[in-house]
Design an enzyme around this catalytic site. Structure first.
Site, PDB file in Angstrom:
ATOM      1  N   CYS A 168      35.403  46.216  57.497  1.00 57.68           N
ATOM      2  CA  CYS A 168      34.637  47.012  56.002  1.00 57.68           C
ATOM      3  C   CYS A 168      33.772  47.478  55.640  1.00 57.68           C
ATOM      4  CB  CYS A 168      35.127  45.886  55.247  1.00 57.68           C
ATOM      5  SG  CYS A 168      37.003  45.690  54.605  1.00 57.68           S
TER       6      CYS A 168
HETATM    7  N1  COA Z   1      53.267  38.175  43.306  1.00 62.30           N
HETATM    8  C1  COA Z   1      53.664  37.111  42.296  1.00 62.30           C
HETATM    9  N2  COA Z   1      52.396  36.027  42.895  1.00 62.30           N
HETATM   10  C2  COA Z   1      51.323  36.142  43.570  1.00 62.30           C
HETATM   11  C3  COA Z   1      51.504  36.963  44.795  1.00 62.30           C
HETATM   12  C4  COA Z   1      52.450  37.901  44.692  1.00 62.30           C
HETATM   13  N3  COA Z   1      52.379  38.582  45.718  1.00 62.30           N
HETATM   14  N4  COA Z   1      50.763  36.252  45.043  1.00 62.30           N
HETATM   15  C5  COA Z   1      50.145  35.130  44.930  1.00 62.30           C
HETATM   16  N5  COA Z   1      50.988  34.864  43.185  1.00 62.30           N
HETATM   17  C6  COA Z   1      50.208  33.700  43.257  1.00 62.30           C
HETATM   18  C7  COA Z   1      50.019  32.750  43.591  1.00 62.30           C
HETATM   19  O1  COA Z   1      50.728  32.040  44.016  1.00 62.30           O
HETATM   20  C8  COA Z   1      49.636  32.270  42.416  1.00 62.30           C
HETATM   21  O2  COA Z   1      49.734  31.456  41.775  1.00 62.30           O
HETATM   22  P1  COA Z   1      50.074  29.742  40.684  1.00 62.30           P
HETATM   23  O3  COA Z   1      48.578  30.592  39.938  1.00 62.30           O
HETATM   24  O4  COA Z   1      51.289  29.599  40.477  1.00 62.30           O
HETATM   25  O5  COA Z   1      49.663  28.990  42.045  1.00 62.30           O
HETATM   26  C9  COA Z   1      48.876  33.104  41.640  1.00 62.30           C
HETATM   27  O6  COA Z   1      49.656  34.143  41.674  1.00 62.30           O
HETATM   28  C10 COA Z   1      47.173  33.690  41.878  1.00 62.30           C
HETATM   29  O7  COA Z   1      46.656  33.534  43.305  1.00 62.30           O
HETATM   30  P2  COA Z   1      45.148  34.101  43.306  1.00 62.30           P
HETATM   31  O8  COA Z   1      45.641  33.802  45.130  1.00 62.30           O
HETATM   32  O9  COA Z   1      44.259  33.099  43.548  1.00 62.30           O
HETATM   33  O10 COA Z   1      45.803  35.777  43.388  1.00 62.30           O
HETATM   34  P3  COA Z   1      44.064  36.690  42.593  1.00 62.30           P
HETATM   35  O11 COA Z   1      44.218  36.456  41.270  1.00 62.30           O
HETATM   36  O12 COA Z   1      42.998  35.383  43.115  1.00 62.30           O
HETATM   37  O13 COA Z   1      44.223  37.402  42.872  1.00 62.30           O
HETATM   38  C11 COA Z   1      43.410  39.001  44.949  1.00 62.30           C
HETATM   39  C12 COA Z   1      44.574  37.892  44.362  1.00 62.30           C
HETATM   40  C13 COA Z   1      43.767  38.706  47.083  1.00 62.30           C
HETATM   41  C14 COA Z   1      44.430  39.766  45.173  1.00 62.30           C
HETATM   42  C15 COA Z   1      42.168  38.461  44.145  1.00 62.30           C
HETATM   43  O14 COA Z   1      42.008  37.646  44.916  1.00 62.30           O
HETATM   44  C16 COA Z   1      41.512  39.831  45.501  1.00 62.30           C
HETATM   45  O15 COA Z   1      41.517  41.392  46.032  1.00 62.30           O
HETATM   46  N6  COA Z   1      39.951  39.250  45.927  1.00 62.30           N
HETATM   47  C17 COA Z   1      39.558  39.548  46.806  1.00 62.30           C
HETATM   48  C18 COA Z   1      39.709  39.778  48.037  1.00 62.30           C
HETATM   49  C19 COA Z   1      38.534  41.431  48.928  1.00 62.30           C
HETATM   50  O16 COA Z   1      37.837  41.430  48.533  1.00 62.30           O
HETATM   51  N7  COA Z   1      38.893  40.903  50.125  1.00 62.30           N
HETATM   52  C20 COA Z   1      37.815  42.305  51.533  1.00 62.30           C
HETATM   53  C21 COA Z   1      39.129  42.126  52.305  1.00 62.30           C
HETATM   54  S1  COA Z   1      38.813  42.434  53.230  1.00 62.30           S
END
Ligand code: COA
Length: 378
Positions: free
Chosen positions: A161
């Site tokens: 990225c």
């Molecule tokens: N729909 C519904 N629920 C979902 C889901 C979806 N598509 N994906 C995950 N969940 C649920 C999980 O199962 C989890 O449930 P639980 O609490 O019962 O275990 C809950 O939502 C939280 O999941 P989590 O993965 O911890 O979510 P988050 O709040 O961390 O958000 C991202 C996920 C990816 C959006 C976030 O972590 C993020 O953007 N991080 C930075 C990523 C980044 O910058 N990456 C660089 C890439 S180049």
């Protein structure tokens, strides 16, 4: 101290290629849920015997709340949304035809060249910088160089990225050292091909796009829209929290080319927690070395992966909540477009700034890698 023997460097034009097809969160979730139902029905016996965990539905509310993403552009919508396929479908092209990555790169490049008032012959360096390359060789950059009629040299580079900001530093240094005078940095990001659309945790994250930036010596620039590159700063720190194991050794390892680790994988929550303080400290240090405070910056064009992440980086930097005027968000429309995200933000949101206004482009991503470019409107 300012070195007057080195040429000043400016960004004199940008260009954006945006695919015609859009996938909304509602469409994406409907397709994922249909895929989950099909999988669960196909493995009903194993699930009933407790040998397999059923797939759980995705939700639009979660996606919007957790990421800020509302839709994404893709090169092939039907393949992605087909619950029996779950990946784009691209026709292979003969070697004599322009490659898909080169095609979108040439589109964005021509727009950036028009904005900067440049012809192909004016360009003597082409950096194709992206999170994924279509092939091993010849370099995509050489194909793009030929297609736009540029001279000099071209090479590919991948810093995930942060590919675009790292490439802007290479371009600026090439101009300062005299090895080039006008460099095209182009970022064809076909992220739909590396995204695992079958994984509920990440299926909503990415979109396709291509950005292009003309970086040249101030002496040769004629564009009415110029941004002096006051400084660039890069840092990397190894992390496995964003990883993709696809590579040329796979076939020798006799591993499954469709295994989960051969597409994008991340520990999203860890990335969020670890990268926010790194990015804020990086930008602050960079500004300090140039004699500026974060509050003096008129606009931040940040990496576009997560709305909450950008809000926190800004809060650490300027000590308060800031809105779109200070740090525009484009990920609601484009999703995460890997290295192109901060460049789209710059491309779409710089015209209203005044002469001598300061701005910062900053990317953060796999590696980890962080790259910042401090700009001042000429
Ligand atoms: N729909 C519904 N629920 C979902 C889901 C979806 N598509 N994906 C995950 N969940 C649920 C999980 O199962 C989890 O449930 P639980 O609490 O019962 O275990 C809950 O939502 C939280 O999941 P989590 O993965 O911890 O979510 P988050 O709040 O961390 O958000 C991202 C996920 C990816 C959006 C976030 O972590 C993020 O953007 N991080 C930075 C990523 C980044 O910058 N990456 C660089 C890439 S180049």
């Amino acid at each position: 101290m300012k070195d007057h023997s080195m040429p000043r460097v400016v960004i004199s034009g940008t260009g954006l290629f945006q695919p015609a097809q859009v996938i909304t969160n509602a469409e994406l979730v409907a397709s994922f849920n249909a895929f989950a139902d099909l999988q669960n029905a196909a493995h009903a016996d194993e699930i009933a015997a407790g040998m397999r965990v059923p797939l759980v539905h995705s939700s639009v509310e979660f996606i919007e709340k957790a990421s800020g993403i509302q839709q994404r552009y893709v090169l092939d919508k039907s393949g992605v949304l087909d619950p029996t396929r779950m990946r784009p479908k691209f026709a292979p092209r003969p070697d004599g035809e322009l490659s898909l990555m080169a095609e979108i790169a040439v589109d964005a490049a021509k727009k950036a060249m028009a904005a900067a008032g440049k012809q192909g012959r004016d360009i003597d360096g082409v950096l194709c910088a992206a999170a994924n390359m279509q092939r091993a060789y010849p370099a995509m950059a050489c194909e793009i160089q030929a297609a736009i009629g540029a001279g000099g040299y071209g090479f590919d580079m991948n810093v995930a990225c942060s590919s675009a900001t790292f490439a802007i530093e290479q371009a600026a240094n090439a101009i300062k050292s005299g090895s080039a005078t006008c460099v095209l940095v182009v970022n064809p990001e076909i992220t739909s091909a590396h995204l695992e659309w079958r994984d509920r945790d990440c299926h909503f994250i990415f979109g396709d796009v291509c950005t292009a930036v003309i970086v040249e010596a101030a002496d040769t620039a004629t564009s009415a829209d110029q941004w002096e590159v006051l400084g660039t700063k890069l840092v990397t720190q190894f992390s496995n929290n964003i990883r993709n194991n696809a590579g040329f050794l796979n076939r020798c390892e006799d591993t499954d080319p469709d295994a989960r680790d051969k597409t994008f994988m991340q520990e999203g929550r860890k990335v969020f927690k670890e990268v926010v303080p790194m990015a804020a400290a990086h930008i602050e240090q960079h500004l300090h070395t140039l004699g500026f405070e974060p509050t003096q910056v008129r606009r931040y064009w940040l990496h576009q992966a997560n709305l909450g992440m950008n809000q926190l980086v800004l809060k650490k930097l300027v000590g308060r909540e800031v809105g779109d005027d200070i740090a525009p968000i484009i990920l609601s429309e484009y999703a995460n477009t890997a290295s192109a995200g901060s460049i789209i933000a710059f491309h779409a949101h710089h015209a209203d700034l005044k002469a001598r206004d300061l701005g910062v482009i900053c990317s953060f991503g796999a590696g980890y890698s962080i790259g910042s470019v401090v700009l001042r409107r000429v």
